[in-house]
Write an enzyme that holds these catalytic residues in place. Sequence first.
Site, PDB file in Angstrom:
ATOM      1  CB  CYS A 101       1.689   1.004   6.278  1.00 43.71           C
ATOM      2  SG  CYS A 101       3.086   0.365   7.215  1.00 43.71           S
ATOM      3  N   GLY A 102       3.284   2.967   5.039  1.00 39.57           N
ATOM      4  CA  GLY A 102       4.359   3.885   4.672  1.00 39.57           C
ATOM      5  C   GLY A 102       5.737   3.386   5.053  1.00 39.57           C
TER       6      GLY A 102
END
Length: 142
Positions: A101-102
């Site tokens: 993810c980020g």
Amino acid sequence: MLQQIQEFIVNHPFLWSALVIVLIALAVNEVYRLMKGHRPIPATEAVRLMNTDDAVVVDTRSAADYKKNHILNAVHVPMAGIEERAGEITKKTDRTIICYCGIGNVAPQAASKLRRKGYTHVYALKGGINAWQADGLPVTRK
């Protein structure tokens, strides 16, 4: 100093108890994650799995973030649809999967959901794509 700590404990038993409970909960959570193998893997380990196990890399971010940049050959499956779209990742439940993810806070949840769907070798990238880029590893927009 020790006397001040003792005085704090005596004067604030609820705060002290809350601190102890939080520390115990954190310790139990870490032990559980280590025992279940849910520990996020660093970027170097992810690269090794990509090269040796032909791991499938799954980007769980939004479509807009995926279009900005992503790991080469990453499959885009947003977190919201990870369970319904698991078959798009791979049909083989024993294939190695790396979710990212980020910043590394959503991918462990995605990995956990895939494990519940029967996938056996699922990992989360520690620190997400931010850590990946901080380590100088390549991303693409294609």
